[in-house]
Motif scaffolding. Structure first.
Motif, PDB file in Angstrom:
ATOM      1  N   UNK A 117       0.825  -1.211   0.000  1.00 57.31           N
ATOM      2  CA  UNK A 117       0.000   0.000   0.000  1.00 57.31           C
ATOM      3  C   UNK A 117       0.854   1.253   0.000  1.00 57.31           C
ATOM      4  N   UNK A 118       0.420   2.250  -0.742  1.00 60.35           N
ATOM      5  CA  UNK A 118       1.124   3.527  -0.771  1.00 60.35           C
ATOM      6  C   UNK A 118       0.780   4.328   0.477  1.00 60.35           C
ATOM      7  N   UNK A 119       1.782   4.932   1.036  1.00 58.15           N
ATOM      8  CA  UNK A 119       1.577   5.714   2.248  1.00 58.15           C
ATOM      9  C   UNK A 119       1.864   7.178   1.928  1.00 58.15           C
ATOM     10  N   UNK A 120       0.901   8.038   2.188  1.00 56.74           N
ATOM     11  CA  UNK A 120       1.020   9.440   1.802  1.00 56.74           C
ATOM     12  C   UNK A 120       1.638  10.246   2.938  1.00 56.74           C
ATOM     13  N   UNK A 121       2.959  10.336   2.923  1.00 61.40           N
ATOM     14  CA  UNK A 121       3.663  11.181   3.872  1.00 61.40           C
ATOM     15  C   UNK A 121       3.847  12.561   3.250  1.00 61.40           C
ATOM     16  N   UNK A 122       3.783  13.574   4.092  1.00 61.51           N
ATOM     17  CA  UNK A 122       3.984  14.929   3.594  1.00 61.51           C
ATOM     18  C   UNK A 122       5.463  15.150   3.271  1.00 61.51           C
ATOM     19  N   UNK A 123       5.799  16.134   2.443  1.00 56.54           N
ATOM     20  CA  UNK A 123       7.210  16.428   2.151  1.00 56.54           C
ATOM     21  C   UNK A 123       8.032  16.669   3.411  1.00 56.54           C
TER      22      UNK A 123
ATOM     23  N   UNK B 153       9.393  15.813  16.633  1.00 52.23           N
ATOM     24  CA  UNK B 153       8.776  14.635  17.252  1.00 52.23           C
ATOM     25  C   UNK B 153       7.321  14.469  16.821  1.00 52.23           C
ATOM     26  N   UNK B 154       6.629  15.592  16.615  1.00 51.16           N
ATOM     27  CA  UNK B 154       5.249  15.539  16.115  1.00 51.16           C
ATOM     28  C   UNK B 154       5.221  14.856  14.734  1.00 51.16           C
ATOM     29  N   UNK B 155       6.159  15.263  13.857  1.00 46.49           N
ATOM     30  CA  UNK B 155       6.211  14.666  12.519  1.00 46.49           C
ATOM     31  C   UNK B 155       6.580  13.178  12.585  1.00 46.49           C
ATOM     32  N   UNK B 156       7.481  12.836  13.490  1.00 46.51           N
ATOM     33  CA  UNK B 156       7.864  11.430  13.647  1.00 46.51           C
ATOM     34  C   UNK B 156       6.661  10.601  14.073  1.00 46.51           C
ATOM     35  N   UNK B 157       5.907  11.114  15.038  1.00 46.37           N
ATOM     36  CA  UNK B 157       4.712  10.397  15.505  1.00 46.37           C
ATOM     37  C   UNK B 157       3.685  10.253  14.392  1.00 46.37           C
ATOM     38  N   UNK B 158       3.546  11.292  13.578  1.00 49.69           N
ATOM     39  CA  UNK B 158       2.626  11.230  12.442  1.00 49.69           C
ATOM     40  C   UNK B 158       3.063  10.144  11.456  1.00 49.69           C
ATOM     41  N   UNK B 159       4.375  10.062  11.206  1.00 53.43           N
ATOM     42  CA  UNK B 159       4.909   9.024  10.318  1.00 53.43           C
ATOM     43  C   UNK B 159       4.647   7.630  10.887  1.00 53.43           C
TER      44      UNK B 159
ATOM     45  N   UNK C 287       2.258   6.718  12.837  1.00 43.97           N
ATOM     46  CA  UNK C 287       0.830   6.397  12.701  1.00 43.97           C
ATOM     47  C   UNK C 287       0.496   6.005  11.264  1.00 43.97           C
ATOM     48  N   UNK C 288       0.990   6.768  10.297  1.00 41.64           N
ATOM     49  CA  UNK C 288       0.677   6.488   8.893  1.00 41.64           C
ATOM     50  C   UNK C 288       1.299   5.176   8.409  1.00 41.64           C
ATOM     51  N   UNK C 289       2.470   4.863   8.962  1.00 43.07           N
ATOM     52  CA  UNK C 289       3.169   3.649   8.539  1.00 43.07           C
ATOM     53  C   UNK C 289       2.796   2.434   9.388  1.00 43.07           C
ATOM     54  N   UNK C 290       1.989   2.668  10.403  1.00 42.13           N
ATOM     55  CA  UNK C 290       1.503   1.596  11.277  1.00 42.13           C
ATOM     56  C   UNK C 290       2.656   0.857  11.971  1.00 42.13           C
ATOM     57  N   UNK C 291       3.572   1.634  12.561  1.00 41.99           N
ATOM     58  CA  UNK C 291       4.683   1.063  13.317  1.00 41.99           C
ATOM     59  C   UNK C 291       4.716   1.722  14.694  1.00 41.99           C
TER      60      UNK C 291
ATOM     61  N   UNK D 246       9.776   3.133  11.661  1.00 42.99           N
ATOM     62  CA  UNK D 246       9.227   4.058  10.667  1.00 42.99           C
ATOM     63  C   UNK D 246      10.229   4.294   9.543  1.00 42.99           C
ATOM     64  N   UNK D 247      11.480   4.485   9.915  1.00 45.26           N
ATOM     65  CA  UNK D 247      12.537   4.679   8.906  1.00 45.26           C
ATOM     66  C   UNK D 247      12.676   3.436   8.038  1.00 45.26           C
TER      67      UNK D 247
END
Length: 237
Positions: free
Chosen positions: A173-179, A209-215, A217-221, A227-228
């Motif tokens: 599945x494609x995961x839509x992360x922001x730039x 850290x906010x962006x890391x947490x968002x990643x 959540x989106x990547x389900x890890x 996440x990386x």
């Protein structure tokens, strides 16, 4: 050629399932006097791959031991095969810079063997094929007597594994992360802390850290390292 060899190779040439093809190859080389047969295919190099296929009948626990000790990064067989499709026979001299790995191979009964690589012309996919046994060194006559069979088998397994790896990527599945999220993950992949990433991107540590947490959540890890790894696996970074 013996009739059984011809029959097995014909079956292998027509087989579409990777697992079944590997079993045919294992059976063939067991009959040629090799106890062990290993095949591994990678997207990227063995020490920096994003996806892989790994099939072998090595002693129980070997794969975990190899991964845990990071042997791929200093394995002379891997180093040779990164540069050349020519086969390489195992001996103590070859492992002079990796004596711990050589001792472990011997302890596990993986003492006499050879490895060869299959490279795609594009360089994206890469395979290693190995044959090994516990007793009796491999002389030149035996090596060259089996080399043609090994090349055919490794190329057939490589073709099937390449399709499997490509199919696996296409169905992910494609995961839509922001730039900005991608930027944060890229710097995190370089080993930067949240504070260091913040200074590089002119962000507060809290925002990083906010962006890391968002990643996550989106990547389900459940953590930044995962996440990386997941982002690299699906080619987001």
């Amino acid at each position: 050629m013996d009739r059984w060899k011809d029959l097995l190779l014909r079956k292998l040439s027509c087989e579409k399932d990777l697992q079944t093809a590997y079993r045919l190859v294992l059976n063939f080389f067991n009959n040629q006097g090799f106890e062990y047969c290993a095949f591994a295919a990678y997207l990227g190099s063995p020490d920096k791959h994003t996806s892989k296929v790994n099939l072998n009948n090595y002693p129980y626990g070997w794969d975990r031991l190899y991964e845990q000790n990071g042997y791929a990064s200093n394995d002379p067989l891997v180093a040779h095969c990164n540069q050349s499709p020519l086969p390489i026979l195992w001996d103590e001299t070859v492992f002079a810079q990796a004596p711990k790995l050589w001792r472990e191979l011997n302890r596990q009964g993986l003492k006499y063997g050879w490895t060869q690589a299959v490279h795609d012309e594009q360089g994206a996919q890469y395979s290693l094929f190995s044959l090994a046994r516990t007793h009796c060194p491999i002389d030149i006559e035996e090596h060259y007597g089996n080399l043609g069979y090994a090349i055919f088998a490794s190329q057939r397994l490589h073709a099937l594994a390449s399709k499997k790896l490509v199919d696996a990527i296409e169905v992910q599945p494609r995961c839509h992360l922001s730039p900005r999220e991608i930027e944060v993950l890229r710097w995190s992949a370089e080993g930067k802390t949240a504070s260091e990433v913040g200074r590089i991107l002119c962000l507060s540590e809290r925002t990083v850290n906010f962006h890391v947490c968002s990643c996550m959540r989106k990547l389900n890890v459940s953590n930044k390292i995962s996440a990386v790894a997941k982002a690299a696996q699906i080619h987001v970074i």
